[in-house]
Design an enzyme around this catalytic site. Structure first.
Site, PDB file in Angstrom:
ATOM      1  N   GLU A   1      -8.316  21.199 -46.848  1.00  0.00           N
ATOM      2  CA  GLU A   1      -9.644  21.677 -46.609  1.00  0.00           C
ATOM      3  C   GLU A   1      -9.664  22.451 -45.160  1.00  0.00           C
ATOM      4  O   GLU A   1     -10.380  23.491 -44.936  1.00  0.00           O
ATOM      5  CB  GLU A   1     -10.927  20.475 -46.587  1.00  0.00           C
ATOM      6  CG  GLU A   1     -10.498  19.431 -45.646  1.00  0.00           C
ATOM      7  CD  GLU A   1     -11.600  18.641 -45.269  1.00  0.00           C
ATOM      8  OE1 GLU A   1     -11.401  17.352 -45.158  1.00  0.00           O
ATOM      9  OE2 GLU A   1     -12.847  19.055 -44.944  1.00  0.00           O
TER      10      GLU A   1
ATOM     11  N   ILE B   1      -2.688  15.579 -49.994  1.00  0.00           N
ATOM     12  CA  ILE B   1      -2.461  14.121 -50.720  1.00  0.00           C
ATOM     13  C   ILE B   1      -4.051  13.811 -51.011  1.00  0.00           C
ATOM     14  O   ILE B   1      -4.305  12.994 -51.862  1.00  0.00           O
ATOM     15  CB  ILE B   1      -1.876  13.184 -50.047  1.00  0.00           C
ATOM     16  CG1 ILE B   1      -2.614  12.722 -48.534  1.00  0.00           C
ATOM     17  CG2 ILE B   1      -0.398  13.474 -49.588  1.00  0.00           C
ATOM     18  CD1 ILE B   1      -1.952  11.329 -47.991  1.00  0.00           C
ATOM     19  N   ASP B   2      -4.802  14.224 -50.324  1.00  0.00           N
ATOM     20  CA  ASP B   2      -6.324  13.836 -50.663  1.00  0.00           C
ATOM     21  C   ASP B   2      -7.116  14.361 -51.900  1.00  0.00           C
ATOM     22  O   ASP B   2      -8.011  13.555 -52.340  1.00  0.00           O
ATOM     23  CB  ASP B   2      -7.206  14.333 -49.263  1.00  0.00           C
ATOM     24  CG  ASP B   2      -6.806  13.568 -47.997  1.00  0.00           C
ATOM     25  OD1 ASP B   2      -6.202  12.482 -48.277  1.00  0.00           O
ATOM     26  OD2 ASP B   2      -7.304  14.111 -46.820  1.00  0.00           O
TER      27      ASP B   2
ATOM     28  N   MET C   1      -4.824   6.582 -47.640  1.00  0.00           N
ATOM     29  CA  MET C   1      -5.578   7.721 -46.942  1.00  0.00           C
ATOM     30  C   MET C   1      -6.805   8.148 -47.895  1.00  0.00           C
ATOM     31  O   MET C   1      -6.717   7.774 -49.001  1.00  0.00           O
ATOM     32  CB  MET C   1      -4.616   8.896 -46.649  1.00  0.00           C
ATOM     33  CG  MET C   1      -3.818   8.614 -45.305  1.00  0.00           C
ATOM     34  SD  MET C   1      -3.004   9.980 -44.732  1.00  0.00           S
ATOM     35  CE  MET C   1      -2.236   9.258 -43.123  1.00  0.00           C
ATOM     36  N   GLY C   2      -7.672   8.883 -47.287  1.00  0.00           N
ATOM     37  CA  GLY C   2      -8.732   9.315 -47.877  1.00  0.00           C
ATOM     38  C   GLY C   2      -9.922   9.334 -46.958  1.00  0.00           C
ATOM     39  O   GLY C   2     -10.669   8.347 -46.923  1.00  0.00           O
ATOM     40  N   ARG C   3     -10.316  10.498 -46.328  1.00  0.00           N
ATOM     41  CA  ARG C   3     -11.112  10.413 -45.410  1.00  0.00           C
ATOM     42  C   ARG C   3     -12.698  10.776 -45.899  1.00  0.00           C
ATOM     43  O   ARG C   3     -13.488   9.805 -45.635  1.00  0.00           O
ATOM     44  CB  ARG C   3     -11.047  11.572 -44.344  1.00  0.00           C
ATOM     45  CG  ARG C   3     -11.937  12.056 -43.250  1.00  0.00           C
ATOM     46  CD  ARG C   3     -11.511  13.209 -42.563  1.00  0.00           C
ATOM     47  NE  ARG C   3     -10.267  13.167 -42.272  1.00  0.00           N
ATOM     48  CZ  ARG C   3      -9.953  12.684 -40.959  1.00  0.00           C
ATOM     49  NH1 ARG C   3     -10.979  11.893 -40.465  1.00  0.00           N
ATOM     50  NH2 ARG C   3      -8.840  12.553 -40.454  1.00  0.00           N
TER      51      ARG C   3
ATOM     52  N   HIS D   1       0.896   6.970 -42.911  1.00  0.00           N
ATOM     53  CA  HIS D   1       1.700   8.081 -43.153  1.00  0.00           C
ATOM     54  C   HIS D   1       2.862   7.966 -44.107  1.00  0.00           C
ATOM     55  O   HIS D   1       3.675   8.771 -44.274  1.00  0.00           O
ATOM     56  CB  HIS D   1       2.052   8.636 -41.641  1.00  0.00           C
ATOM     57  CG  HIS D   1       1.005   9.196 -40.782  1.00  0.00           C
ATOM     58  ND1 HIS D   1       0.392   8.344 -40.080  1.00  0.00           N
ATOM     59  CD2 HIS D   1       0.377  10.332 -40.854  1.00  0.00           C
ATOM     60  CE1 HIS D   1      -0.645   9.094 -39.557  1.00  0.00           C
ATOM     61  NE2 HIS D   1      -0.750  10.249 -39.818  1.00  0.00           N
TER      62      HIS D   1
ATOM     63  N   GLN E   1       2.372   7.391 -47.017  1.00  0.00           N
ATOM     64  CA  GLN E   1       2.083   7.957 -48.158  1.00  0.00           C
ATOM     65  C   GLN E   1       2.326   9.545 -48.185  1.00  0.00           C
ATOM     66  O   GLN E   1       2.137  10.180 -49.111  1.00  0.00           O
ATOM     67  CB  GLN E   1       0.395   7.874 -48.279  1.00  0.00           C
ATOM     68  CG  GLN E   1      -0.048   6.484 -48.580  1.00  0.00           C
ATOM     69  CD  GLN E   1      -1.460   6.320 -47.950  1.00  0.00           C
ATOM     70  OE1 GLN E   1      -2.327   6.373 -48.824  1.00  0.00           O
ATOM     71  NE2 GLN E   1      -1.612   6.139 -46.754  1.00  0.00           N
ATOM     72  N   ARG E   2       2.517  10.136 -46.938  1.00  0.00           N
ATOM     73  CA  ARG E   2       2.766  11.443 -46.752  1.00  0.00           C
ATOM     74  C   ARG E   2       4.305  11.896 -46.493  1.00  0.00           C
ATOM     75  O   ARG E   2       4.449  12.950 -46.367  1.00  0.00           O
ATOM     76  CB  ARG E   2       2.154  11.933 -45.731  1.00  0.00           C
ATOM     77  CG  ARG E   2       0.640  12.299 -45.829  1.00  0.00           C
ATOM     78  CD  ARG E   2      -0.058  13.300 -45.059  1.00  0.00           C
ATOM     79  NE  ARG E   2       0.272  13.596 -43.663  1.00  0.00           N
ATOM     80  CZ  ARG E   2      -0.380  13.717 -42.471  1.00  0.00           C
ATOM     81  NH1 ARG E   2      -1.854  13.686 -42.873  1.00  0.00           N
ATOM     82  NH2 ARG E   2       0.041  13.686 -41.329  1.00  0.00           N
TER      83      ARG E   2
HETATM   84  O1  F6P Z   1      -6.013  15.615 -44.448  1.00  0.00           O
HETATM   85  C1  F6P Z   1      -4.969  14.795 -44.973  1.00  0.00           C
HETATM   86  C2  F6P Z   1      -4.752  13.477 -44.494  1.00  0.00           C
HETATM   87  O2  F6P Z   1      -3.686  13.035 -45.106  1.00  0.00           O
HETATM   88  C3  F6P Z   1      -5.841  12.492 -44.351  1.00  0.00           C
HETATM   89  O3  F6P Z   1      -6.021  11.850 -45.767  1.00  0.00           O
HETATM   90  C4  F6P Z   1      -5.807  11.790 -43.158  1.00  0.00           C
HETATM   91  O4  F6P Z   1      -7.179  11.190 -42.692  1.00  0.00           O
HETATM   92  C5  F6P Z   1      -5.273  12.581 -42.143  1.00  0.00           C
HETATM   93  O5  F6P Z   1      -4.697  13.491 -43.074  1.00  0.00           O
HETATM   94  C6  F6P Z   1      -4.232  11.964 -41.144  1.00  0.00           C
HETATM   95  O6  F6P Z   1      -4.140  13.027 -40.153  1.00  0.00           O
HETATM   96  P1  F6P Z   1      -3.188  12.804 -38.971  1.00  0.00           P
HETATM   97  O7  F6P Z   1      -1.645  12.825 -39.579  1.00  0.00           O
HETATM   98  O8  F6P Z   1      -3.529  13.744 -38.017  1.00  0.00           O
HETATM   99  O9  F6P Z   1      -3.173  11.453 -38.560  1.00  0.00           O
END
Ligand code: F6P
Length: 326
Positions: free
Chosen positions: A86, A110-111, A153-155, A256, A258-259
């Site tokens: 987004e 990932i969201d 995650m998932g804001r 992280h 998850q990423r």
């Molecule tokens: O926008 C993707 C996201 O993975 C969100 O789910 C999470 O809140 C955010 O990134 C984490 O961001 P950062 O890596 O800056 O902590």
């Protein structure tokens, strides 16, 4: 966020590509690398981005947007492919609306919260990582009679919590779209206890809201988002469950993890199809649009539609999961 920039050449796919490093920062303070065949060979199995990333928002800097447009010209760019969620695509959309900037979008987060597309790439890989973690946490939950709170995650959107909670057999799932009382979760834990089920797995989104209390707030990033990595709703919930039920409760924040790592086959194939579609959009001059998937078809939608309203979990979809909880 990754961006590949295309300098149009003679054939449809015979463009010269330039990678912009560190997302929007790499145009504001130009930093690029050639994206030839050698540069993109052997990357399918890698997570993350070979072009690096940042949380830079040109619109939060004085003269930032104009600088992006001017520097893009100086770099000789005919078009820009913005890959992200987004924030990244929100900037792409504004640049296109404000300056007619020649940009197309590819949904990568990932969201899974961009509208206009069934899925964004990265999402199912994150879900799988969360499910593997839940499976492992079952062991300690069961053997030690504990409540394990798994924060994913998932804001603003609870997609990861919903799908990983369902697939991992969670006893409770808490998502930002459905504010919940901590006391309700404690009741559920007590009910299970009374039925002889001495452990519970609670999967929660990092952006979850409680109707009867809240965790501390954190600092803001350049897009104005609270940096949730520094605010653990999982710890808060585990502490409250301990207080309300007297049971041992532990929080695990997957953060992280998850990423990162190896992407699932689904995400690799989806990203590849999105890439082909983005190249077609550039060749056809379809700027201000984003590649999207609907069912098994890759299409494109206006960027404004994709970022206009976040795609959150519909209430009926959450309700459908409820019979499996508790
Ligand atoms: O926008 C993707 C996201 O993975 C969100 O789910 C999470 O809140 C955010 O990134 C984490 O961001 P950062 O890596 O800056 O902590």
């Amino acid at each position: 966020m990754i961006r590949a920039v295309v300098r149009t050449g003679a054939s449809r796919y015979g463009h010269e590509h330039l990678g912009i490093l560190h997302g929007w920062r790499g145009i504001i303070e130009p930093e690029t690398r050639p994206l030839d065949r050698a540069a993109v060979g052997g990357i399918l199995h890698l997570g993350g981005t070979i072009l690096r990333s940042s949380r830079t928002n040109p619109y939060s800097r004085d003269g930032g947007p104009r600088l992006v447009v001017e520097n893009a010209k100086k770099l000789g760019l005919d078009a820009l492919v913005a890959i992200g969620g987004e924030d990244t695509l929100g900037v792409a959309n504004r640049l296109h609306a404000d300056f007619g900037f020649p940009v197309v979008g590819v949904p990568k987060t990932i969201d899974n919260d961009l509208s206009g597309t069934d899925y964004t790439f990265g999402f199912w890989t994150a879900v799988q990582i969360a499910v593997e973690a839940i499976d492992r946490l079952h062991t300690t939950a069961d053997s030690h009679d504990r409540v394990m709170v798994v924060e994913v995650m998932g804001r603003h959107a609870g997609w990861i919590a919903l799908e990983s909670g369902l697939a991992g057999g969670a006893d409770a799932i808490l998502i930002p779209e459905v504010p919940t009382a901590v006391e309700r979760v404690a009741e559920l834990v007590n009910q299970r206890e009374a039925q002889g089920r001495h452990f519970s797995i609670v999967v929660i989104s990092e952006g979850v809201q409680f109707t009867d209390g809240s965790a501390d707030s954190g600092e803001l990033d350049e897009f104005g988002h609270v940096q949730l990595a520094n605010v653990s709703v999982g710890d808060f919930l585990a502490r409250r469950i301990r207080e309300l039920t007297g049971k041992e409760a532990r929080a695990v924040v997957l953060g992280h993890t998850q990423r990162g790592g190896t992407p699932l086959a689904f995400d690799r194939a989806l990203a590849t199809r999105f890439g082909v579609h983005a190249a077609d959009m550039v060749a056809d001059g379809l700027f201000g649009r984003m590649a999207a998937v609907r069912g098994d078809r890759v299409i494109d939608v206006p960027l404004a539609e994709a970022v206009g309203t976040l795609k959150t979990v519909p209430p009926e979809m959450f309700r459908d999961a409820e019979p499996f909880l508790g």
